[in-house]
Each structure stands twice: as structure tokens, then as C-alpha cells.
Write a protein that holds these residues in place. Sequence first.
Motif, PDB file in Angstrom:
ATOM      1  N   ASP A   1      11.085 -20.965 104.269  1.00 33.75           N
ATOM      2  CA  ASP A   1       9.912 -20.117 104.041  1.00 33.75           C
ATOM      3  C   ASP A   1       8.731 -20.499 104.922  1.00 33.75           C
ATOM      4  O   ASP A   1       7.777 -19.720 105.052  1.00 33.75           O
ATOM      5  CB  ASP A   1       9.486 -20.193 102.571  1.00 33.75           C
ATOM      6  CG  ASP A   1      10.499 -19.525 101.654  1.00 33.75           C
ATOM      7  OD1 ASP A   1      11.312 -18.728 102.172  1.00 33.75           O
ATOM      8  OD2 ASP A   1      10.490 -19.811 100.443  1.00 33.75           O
ATOM      9  N   LYS A   2       8.797 -21.681 105.532  1.00 28.95           N
ATOM     10  CA  LYS A   2       7.642 -22.195 106.280  1.00 28.95           C
ATOM     11  C   LYS A   2       7.829 -22.207 107.795  1.00 28.95           C
ATOM     12  O   LYS A   2       6.847 -22.192 108.538  1.00 28.95           O
ATOM     13  CB  LYS A   2       7.325 -23.630 105.819  1.00 28.95           C
ATOM     14  CG  LYS A   2       6.909 -23.743 104.354  1.00 28.95           C
ATOM     15  CD  LYS A   2       5.560 -23.096 104.108  1.00 28.95           C
ATOM     16  CE  LYS A   2       5.090 -23.317 102.684  1.00 28.95           C
ATOM     17  NZ  LYS A   2       3.787 -22.646 102.427  1.00 28.95           N
ATOM     18  N   ILE A   3       9.068 -22.243 108.253  1.00 30.41           N
ATOM     19  CA  ILE A   3       9.299 -22.433 109.692  1.00 30.41           C
ATOM     20  C   ILE A   3      10.198 -21.319 110.235  1.00 30.41           C
ATOM     21  O   ILE A   3      11.267 -21.031 109.684  1.00 30.41           O
ATOM     22  CB  ILE A   3       9.945 -23.803 109.978  1.00 30.41           C
ATOM     23  CG1 ILE A   3       9.044 -24.943 109.486  1.00 30.41           C
ATOM     24  CG2 ILE A   3      10.210 -23.955 111.477  1.00 30.41           C
ATOM     25  CD1 ILE A   3       9.662 -26.309 109.636  1.00 30.41           C
ATOM     26  N   GLU A   4       9.749 -20.693 111.316  1.00 28.32           N
ATOM     27  CA  GLU A   4      10.569 -19.727 112.037  1.00 28.32           C
ATOM     28  C   GLU A   4      10.446 -19.969 113.530  1.00 28.32           C
ATOM     29  O   GLU A   4       9.414 -20.446 114.021  1.00 28.32           O
ATOM     30  CB  GLU A   4      10.176 -18.293 111.685  1.00 28.32           C
ATOM     31  CG  GLU A   4       8.715 -17.955 111.891  1.00 28.32           C
ATOM     32  CD  GLU A   4       8.343 -16.595 111.309  1.00 28.32           C
ATOM     33  OE1 GLU A   4       8.911 -16.234 110.252  1.00 28.32           O
ATOM     34  OE2 GLU A   4       7.505 -15.905 111.919  1.00 28.32           O
ATOM     35  N   GLU A   5      11.509 -19.631 114.243  1.00 23.54           N
ATOM     36  CA  GLU A   5      11.565 -19.927 115.674  1.00 23.54           C
ATOM     37  C   GLU A   5      12.020 -18.701 116.451  1.00 23.54           C
ATOM     38  O   GLU A   5      12.899 -17.960 116.001  1.00 23.54           O
ATOM     39  CB  GLU A   5      12.526 -21.090 115.929  1.00 23.54           C
ATOM     40  CG  GLU A   5      12.565 -21.558 117.382  1.00 23.54           C
ATOM     41  CD  GLU A   5      13.505 -22.737 117.571  1.00 23.54           C
ATOM     42  OE1 GLU A   5      13.064 -23.768 118.090  1.00 23.54           O
ATOM     43  OE2 GLU A   5      14.691 -22.614 117.174  1.00 23.54           O
ATOM     44  N   TYR A   6      11.422 -18.508 117.603  1.00 25.15           N
ATOM     45  CA  TYR A   6      11.774 -17.416 118.505  1.00 25.15           C
ATOM     46  C   TYR A   6      12.096 -17.981 119.884  1.00 25.15           C
ATOM     47  O   TYR A   6      11.431 -18.907 120.358  1.00 25.15           O
ATOM     48  CB  TYR A   6      10.608 -16.435 118.670  1.00 25.15           C
ATOM     49  CG  TYR A   6      10.152 -15.765 117.406  1.00 25.15           C
ATOM     50  CD1 TYR A   6      10.612 -14.503 117.058  1.00 25.15           C
ATOM     51  CD2 TYR A   6       9.238 -16.387 116.550  1.00 25.15           C
ATOM     52  CE1 TYR A   6      10.175 -13.873 115.893  1.00 25.15           C
ATOM     53  CE2 TYR A   6       8.801 -15.770 115.391  1.00 25.15           C
ATOM     54  CZ  TYR A   6       9.272 -14.518 115.066  1.00 25.15           C
ATOM     55  OH  TYR A   6       8.843 -13.899 113.925  1.00 25.15           O
ATOM     56  N   LEU A   7      13.094 -17.411 120.516  1.00 25.75           N
ATOM     57  CA  LEU A   7      13.369 -17.692 121.919  1.00 25.75           C
ATOM     58  C   LEU A   7      13.301 -16.370 122.658  1.00 25.75           C
ATOM     59  O   LEU A   7      14.145 -15.492 122.459  1.00 25.75           O
ATOM     60  CB  LEU A   7      14.742 -18.339 122.103  1.00 25.75           C
ATOM     61  CG  LEU A   7      15.162 -18.594 123.554  1.00 25.75           C
ATOM     62  CD1 LEU A   7      14.175 -19.536 124.254  1.00 25.75           C
ATOM     63  CD2 LEU A   7      16.579 -19.159 123.625  1.00 25.75           C
TER      64      LEU A   7
ATOM     65  N   SER B   1       7.310 -26.419 123.055  1.00 28.48           N
ATOM     66  CA  SER B   1       7.025 -27.747 122.478  1.00 28.48           C
ATOM     67  C   SER B   1       5.582 -28.201 122.639  1.00 28.48           C
ATOM     68  O   SER B   1       5.257 -29.349 122.322  1.00 28.48           O
ATOM     69  CB  SER B   1       7.963 -28.810 123.091  1.00 28.48           C
ATOM     70  OG  SER B   1       9.316 -28.478 122.849  1.00 28.48           O
ATOM     71  N   LYS B   2       4.706 -27.322 123.092  1.00 30.08           N
ATOM     72  CA  LYS B   2       3.289 -27.671 123.231  1.00 30.08           C
ATOM     73  C   LYS B   2       2.470 -26.895 122.203  1.00 30.08           C
ATOM     74  O   LYS B   2       2.650 -25.685 122.042  1.00 30.08           O
ATOM     75  CB  LYS B   2       2.789 -27.356 124.645  1.00 30.08           C
ATOM     76  CG  LYS B   2       3.442 -28.206 125.725  1.00 30.08           C
ATOM     77  CD  LYS B   2       2.870 -27.864 127.103  1.00 30.08           C
ATOM     78  CE  LYS B   2       3.511 -28.724 128.184  1.00 30.08           C
ATOM     79  NZ  LYS B   2       2.968 -28.389 129.541  1.00 30.08           N
ATOM     80  N   ASN B   3       1.574 -27.579 121.520  1.00 26.68           N
ATOM     81  CA  ASN B   3       0.722 -26.923 120.531  1.00 26.68           C
ATOM     82  C   ASN B   3      -0.220 -25.935 121.203  1.00 26.68           C
ATOM     83  O   ASN B   3      -0.760 -26.209 122.285  1.00 26.68           O
ATOM     84  CB  ASN B   3      -0.104 -27.957 119.765  1.00 26.68           C
ATOM     85  CG  ASN B   3       0.737 -28.754 118.784  1.00 26.68           C
ATOM     86  OD1 ASN B   3       1.637 -28.221 118.164  1.00 26.68           O
ATOM     87  ND2 ASN B   3       0.445 -30.040 118.648  1.00 26.68           N
TER      88      ASN B   3
END
Length: 744
Positions: free
Chosen positions: A689-695, A720-722
Motif C-alpha cells: 500500500d505504500k510503495i510502487e515502482e515504475y520503469l 535511485s536519486k531523491n
Amino acid sequence: MRLFVQWLQISLFVFSGFNIELKATNNPESVPISLTVETIRDPRFTEIIDSKPAFGWIVPQNAIEQKAFQILVSSDKKKIEGNIGDVWDSGKVSDGNSVNVEFEGEPLNPNSTYFWKVRIWDSDGIATEYSEPQQFKTGVFGEKLTSHNWFQIERIKPVAFRKMKDGSYFADFGKDAFGTLELNYKTHKTETLVIRLGEKLLGGRIDRNPGGTIRFSENQLQVEPGKTKYQLQLVPDQRNTGPAAVALPDSFPVLAPFRYVEVDLDSDFPKSEILKLEADNLTQVAYFNYFDNNTSSFTSSDTILNQIWEMCKYSQKAASFAGVYVDGDRERIPYEADAYLNQLSHYSVDNEYAIARKTIEYFMEHPTWPTEWQLHVALLFYQDYMYTGNTELIEKYYEPLKYKTLMELEEGDGLISTKSPKLNGAFMAKLGFADTTQRVHDIVDWPPAQKDTGWKLPKDWQQGERDGFEFMPVNTVINSFYYQNMNIMAEFARLLNKKGEEREFRKQAKRAKKVINEKLWVEEGGYYRDGIGTDHASVHANMMPLAFGIVPDEYKPKVAGYIKTRGVGCSVYGAQFLLEAVYNAGEADYALELMSAKHDRSWYNMIKVGSTIAMEAWDMRYKPNSDWNHAWGAAPANIIPRYLWGIQPVKPGFAETQIHPQLSNLEYSSIKVPTIRGQITGEFRRFNDKIEEYLIVIPANMEGYFVFDPDQADEVTLNSKNVNAKKGKLKLSSGHNNIEIKKL
């Protein structure tokens, strides 16, 4: 040694101040690929009808960005292989454009064969090798701009084949397609075969009385000794081969849509006669306009949605058989609204643009009667401009396109009405009608209510597809289209440097928006009424303003809420704008619910009843004469890439794209979207519910931005950079972009 290195460094520094031609790179992955002439990817088998055609190519990922290009056009293969541009050598052109690069030599000769190639200078200013050459042939130059693409003929074998108890044979080709049947059959004496073609099954056999315009035909084929190959000669349908229908090329046989085949001996033959067939004896010969199935893809954690996508995508291929967008097999007539939905979906699943552009030119001379359909023409022009970047259609048809906006029917308060006395024969002539006694009529949606038609509609759905819409002289649906037309014409005027007209169009758009929100908004109800003089509020009167950006931000939650109370109160055509509206309001959950629904007013229902092409209506009970091959019913083919994934062009020709996913509760998804500059790909995974990732992979020579809700993001990283999560927008680089969003 140290002195030599210092000398080399100094020399490189000194030389860098001069314009030195760097040697071409030997990296084949930097060479331009996917060449096009007039946006056509393989022009060998068609004729280019523009004496100054536009060239295009895709800049490879390794090049990152194009700094310059050089085009060679040659009169024969030997010259182009020797890098001799005897027809045209552009020289090095310092320009990053890789689409719609117009030929600038002396006009080409008609009915002649040419070859061309291109090289580019990449992001480091290094010249690549030349591309592989591409051959093209010119045809006869005339007034039309669009060169048609060529047709593909596929020879399809059955996916299922069986002998029935009565001795006949049944074959299923897997998908409905416009075509004919070929039979390989050997006999020792003259016989008559009965061959049935159909789109629908009933009890495991072809339905011989399928209803509506679902196709079934029974044909007799005489076979004889000494002959083994036969093509079924179908009987032309009187309606879809009439004067108003689009004629197929003379080289085509009569085509009909079918998926299933039954073969039997004629009843006159003795029962002792045994028919012997194998699956390989039957071939579905299917006709399509040029289509590359590999340019797009979609999958997700929602298996229903995946099936809907595949059906809607295939609908674009199957419905292309006529070479222009037609409304289905019943009439085979181009209609503006059908074509607009067809265009949106076709451009979303394949970078094939010629058929839509040819259809646009057709409409300038062959308009149809619905008021709103005229207002779709500018939308067709605009989407073509945004997806291709090509301006030729706009330049040629700008003046007559003004009439299609119906701006002459404006009544003084900023809104238009077909009750205007200006709607006369002279105006109908301006619209392109040969019969100027005709008049356009408001349609809103189709089909109409039970009371307005002779059809027997369901007792629980007497209102048809208009949600009880009350027609008034000034109505919300038409003026929502009008507002969008004014915005589009303002952009076209800007493009053509018509500054005064641009100002006027923007003024008219602003005024129309203001009046709609003043006179048609009902504050106490939180909705827009159908028109001035009624308080009835259909789903159409609310989804259209929301789809076209008329609704102020503070009204959007109310309008979206009201729309949700109306359910699927529109047709498969209206569903295009219904989905655009709810996505524009941020109602991603409701949009996904609509697309993945399983009731009989859903896309899954089309699959469930047995169709493999989008249907004309949600179900036969909602339009008793409907067909099973109507591309206007395939909205998810464009809604999924354009709204669920949010991939749309921001600048013409996809020079810049925006990606704004609204993936609702999907756990994962992947997509591949074709563009004129190359494919955009995306992968998504929700870990919890807290983390999602896109490429996201952006093609070379394209700018990209990723948009997200900053109020829901706690931490965002790009490769990988904020990054600053408060902006809600990330600039993407050409190539791979890995985005991780941690939610609050």
C-alpha cells in the motif's frame, strides 16, 4: 611520455574550437531506423501522391538526441548504395527534427521509383553511418494529400476443426475477419457443397438466424474432377455495396465478416455419399489495411481488462479492411464520430496514420447528417496533428474547416444552435453537402429512445442511449464540442500565423465556457442541465463538459459524483467521453470499474456473447439491428494507454510526452505504446500500500515528463536519486527511467 600526453591534451583543446567534421561512428546501433515516406513504413507496395513527400525516421536509443541530419534521394539503387543523392542531397542540416522532413529538391516525377537514406549527428555531434536505403514509388499527383497504405492479405487456418454427427464439418478460425473462404478439395465426380459462413454460434453450430446485422450466409459451391482449389464467390450485400458505401478495390473479391465455417454435401446427394475434409483444406482469406501487431502491447493484474484490450486492439485491425474508417459491415459508410474514436484507438495501437488522414480528406467532401458529427472533424485534425506533427492537412483545409465548427450558428450569447435561421441551404453547401436541402440534426447519442424508433427496446431500458436527454434549441452537448472546436481552431490559427483569428477563436472559446458555466450549471444539484429551458440532466450533459475541460476544478467532484449516479447511461460511442470525463476528475477507480465490468453494458459482455471485434452496441437487446464489427465500440484501446497509463503527446509529433498513470488498484501492469518517434514502454508494480515502482523507457529525440499526485507522495526517487516530491512532475531522460514512489 608525460609531455606527449600534455601535448595531446593541448591539441584537443585547440582543435575543439574549430568546426571539425568528426568521423562517422561505426556503432550500428546509432544508425537511423524505421524510415517512412509520408508516414508509411513500407512504401514499396503503394504509390506516393505528393511530389514533395515528407520523410521520417526513428533516432536509435544510443544516439540519445539528434543534432543534425543529411538525406540522400537517388534515382536508382546503385547510386543510393554509393551515397550519391542525384535527385536530392540535403547536405548537413542542423535540425533535431526526425519527422515530417519535407523533400526540398525539384518536384519528383509521377509514376517513378526512387530510393532514399538518411544519417544523423548524435548527441555528441558525431555523424552516424547512413541508414539502410528505402525504396518508394510515386503515383499520379493530384489535389489530395494523403497517400494510401497497402492492404495485407492473411491466409488463416482453423484453430478448431471437427466432423459433426451428421457428416458435415465445422471450422473455427479463432477471430472474425472480413474476407472470403478458400477450399482445397478433391473429388472424382461433380458435386455441390453447401458452405455456411457465420459470426455467431448457437448450440455449437453456426447460428443461421443470428438477428440484427450479425452475418450468416449459406452458399453453394460446385466442385468437379480435375480441379482442387476453389474460392467461394460471395453474393454482394445490397446495402453495404450501394452508392453511399465505400467501394472496395476492384481486385478484391466480395468480402464478408465471418469466424465460423460449416461444409456439407448438398441435400440432393445420397446420404451414402461421404464428405471428406481436413482442417488444412480450409483457409480464411482475410483482408486488412497495413497493420503491425508488434508495435503495441498491454497486460495487467486484471485478466478481464487484458482480454478487453486484446479485443479492442484487434478491432482496429479488423475494421481497416476498406482502406478508410467505416462504421461496420451493415452500411460501410464513414461517419465522423465513428472515425474519431477509430483514429484515437488506431493511433494508440499502431503508428499507422495514412488511413485516418485519408478518411479526414474524405469527410471534407462527404459530410453526414448529425450536428455533433460535424464537430468531430476538427478533433480528427487535431489528434492527427498531435500524433504525427504533420501540418499539411491543416494548411490545406483550414478555411473549410472553419465551417465544420458551426461557428456561423452562434446566436450572440456565445453558444450555437441548430435552430438558428443561419442553418440554410447556403450553409449546408459550405459544410460540403451536395444536397443542400438536407439539414444537420442534433443526435447526442445513438440509438434514441423507444418512443423515437420502431425497435423493441428492453422494458428496463426504454430510454435508449440518451439517458432521457431533453433536446433544447441551445444544448450542453453541442456547445461542449463547440468550445473544444474553438480551442483547436485557435491553435491552428497560431500555427498558420493568423494572429487576429487566433485571438478571436480564443475569445469565442472563453465566452462559450463562461456562458455554459453561467446558464447551464445547476448549483443546487451539482450538475449541468441538458440545455437552456430544461432542468433535466443527462449523463451526456455532464460528461462532455468534464471531458473537454469546461468544468472548473471546484465543480469537478460534484460533476463526477453526479455522473456516477447515472451509471453506463450512454452508448459504446458515448463511453469514450464518459471515461475521459471520469479520468479528468481523478476517478480512476470508477473508470477501471467501468472498463472491467461484467454486466451486459460492458466490453466484457461483447467477449462473453462471442464477438472478437467490438460490437456496435453493448448488447443486441439495446440495438436490435446492430452488428458485431464496429470499431467505435473499442474505446479501451485508446483509453488504456491515454488515460489509465496517461501517455499522451504534449507537443505535436510526440516531440514531448506526458505520462500520468491512474492505475487504480492494479497490482502490476506493462504497456508498449507506438509513436512516430519510437515506442514508449512502461512497467508498473505495486509492492504494498505504500510503495510502487515504475520503469519508463522514453525514445531518443523525445522529451518526457512523469506526473503524479504530490499530496500522496512522501518520497520519490528517479534512478535511485531523491527528487522533490512536492512538484508532482519529473523530467525523464531518453532511455530508462526508474521511479519509486513511497506514499504517505
